[in-house]
Design a protein around this motif. Structure first.
Motif, mmCIF file in Angstrom:
data_model
loop_
_atom_site.group_PDB
_atom_site.id
_atom_site.type_symbol
_atom_site.label_atom_id
_atom_site.label_comp_id
_atom_site.label_asym_id
_atom_site.label_seq_id
_atom_site.Cartn_x
_atom_site.Cartn_y
_atom_site.Cartn_z
ATOM 1 N N ALA A 24 0.790 -0.991 0.023
ATOM 2 C CA ALA A 24 -0.034 -0.069 0.168
ATOM 3 C C ALA A 24 0.819 1.241 0.245
ATOM 4 C CB ALA A 24 -0.960 -0.201 1.073
ATOM 5 N N TRP A 25 2.004 1.193 0.672
ATOM 6 C CA TRP A 25 2.791 2.357 0.781
ATOM 7 C C TRP A 25 3.475 2.722 -0.539
ATOM 8 C CZ3 TRP A 25 4.912 6.324 3.608
ATOM 9 C CH2 TRP A 25 5.963 7.002 3.334
ATOM 10 N N MET A 26 3.631 1.620 -1.411
ATOM 11 C CA MET A 26 4.172 1.819 -2.685
ATOM 12 C C MET A 26 3.267 2.577 -3.605
ATOM 13 S SD MET A 26 6.965 -1.234 -3.042
ATOM 14 C CE MET A 26 5.952 -2.782 -2.444
ATOM 15 N N GLY A 34 10.622 8.241 -0.121
ATOM 16 C CA GLY A 34 10.551 7.841 1.121
ATOM 17 C C GLY A 34 9.218 8.682 2.018
ATOM 18 N N TYR A 35 8.636 9.448 1.501
ATOM 19 C CA TYR A 35 7.719 10.374 2.028
ATOM 20 C C TYR A 35 6.341 10.443 1.361
ATOM 21 C CZ TYR A 35 11.798 11.787 4.742
ATOM 22 O OH TYR A 35 13.051 11.763 5.313
ATOM 23 N N ILE A 36 5.093 10.544 2.193
ATOM 24 C CA ILE A 36 4.168 10.797 1.512
ATOM 25 C C ILE A 36 3.415 12.085 2.264
ATOM 26 C CG2 ILE A 36 3.576 8.420 0.817
ATOM 27 C CD1 ILE A 36 1.788 8.059 3.403
ATOM 28 N N HIS A 164 12.399 -6.083 0.302
ATOM 29 C CA HIS A 164 13.657 -5.623 -0.300
ATOM 30 C C HIS A 164 13.376 -4.290 -1.151
ATOM 31 C CE1 HIS A 164 17.427 -5.749 -2.546
ATOM 32 N NE2 HIS A 164 16.768 -5.900 -3.686
ATOM 33 N N GLU A 165 12.370 -4.313 -1.841
ATOM 34 C CA GLU A 165 12.168 -3.164 -2.746
ATOM 35 C C GLU A 165 11.833 -2.018 -1.799
ATOM 36 O OE1 GLU A 165 9.146 -1.907 -6.508
ATOM 37 O OE2 GLU A 165 9.142 -3.843 -5.757
ATOM 38 N N TYR A 170 12.483 2.845 -1.650
ATOM 39 C CA TYR A 170 11.635 3.643 -0.987
ATOM 40 C C TYR A 170 12.019 4.194 0.358
ATOM 41 C CZ TYR A 170 8.121 2.183 -4.472
ATOM 42 O OH TYR A 170 7.250 1.923 -5.695
ATOM 43 N N TRP A 171 12.804 3.696 0.775
ATOM 44 C CA TRP A 171 13.703 4.430 2.115
ATOM 45 C C TRP A 171 14.332 5.534 1.619
ATOM 46 C CZ3 TRP A 171 16.450 0.280 5.533
ATOM 47 C CH2 TRP A 171 15.551 -0.609 6.344
#
Length: 219
Positions: A24-26, A34-36, A164-165, A170-171
């Motif tokens: 969901a984050w992706m 790394g932020y929304i 891993h992705e 995303y970090w």
């Protein structure tokens, strides 16, 4: 800034719950920085990407300049259910996202934010709903828990790939560097079979960009 470098659970319903949270984050972090933005929570709720409860909790989370980090997102969802303990928090976090209309049921339509084709989506489509014990087309919380455990058994590789992705794409760069250099968490820790006893990684590994030169890992 102090970053959380802890890995999500790798087995059982908790692992599948963690994968759903990060999947969901992706879908939300479209620029992969790394932020929304908090200001988009209402829009995402209207687009059926999360429940109103999830949006409410995330809106109250700590955010620098109105931007929620992946750490903040995960921590907020894990702590939303005060009655959940240990790995159960990951299942609760996934449930909070998936039960969009908060009727204590999860349907296939509500799971629609998992639009990426891959092993996790395939396993959810094929395995999650096998635990619909009463055949009503929706999952109760107990059925959801049981379904996640089944998904985890059939999608271990896909779940690890998601973790891993997230770590490598995303970090934020600063977090990737901190976790890799100070704690040895460089995207490798979710692939136990790829780790040797040595704590020193080869020179070809780039702590900032991720393990793109590790043989056998897909992009």
């Amino acid at each position: 800034q102090v970053w959380s470098c802890a890995s999500p659970p790798l087995v059982g319903a908790a692992a599948a719950g963690a994968a759903i949270m990060q999947e969901a984050w992706m879908a939300l972090d479209v620029d992969m920085d790394g932020y929304i933005p908090k200001e988009s929570l209402g829009l995402w709720q209207s687009q059926n990407l999360m429940s109103s409860s999830a949006a409410k909790y995330l809106n109250s989370s700590k955010a620098a300049d109105g931007m929620i980090s992946n750490d903040g997102y995960v921590e907020t969802l894990l702590e939303a259910d005060s009655g959940a303990l240990g790995d159960e928090k990951w299942v609760s976090g996934a449930w909070l996202l998936c039960d969009k209309n908060q009727d204590l049921k999860v349907t296939k339509i509500e799971m629609g934010f998992l639009e990426r084709h891959g092993g996790l989506k395939k396993s959810i489509d094929q395995q999650l709903w096998t635990k619909d014990a009463d055949g009503d087309g929706a999952l109760s919380r107990d059925e959801f828990n049981a379904g996640l455990a089944t998904v985890a058994l059939h999608a271990e590789g896909a779940i690890q790939q998601i973790f891993h992705e997230v770590q490598t794409r995303y970090w934020p760069v600063a977090k990737r560097s901190f976790c890799c250099q100070s704690q040895g968490v460089c995207g490798l820790n979710v692939f136990p079979s790829a780790i040797t006893e040595s704590t020193t990684f080869g020179a070809s590994y780039d702590c900032i960009t991720g393990a793109k030169n590790v043989e056998g890992w897909t992009e």
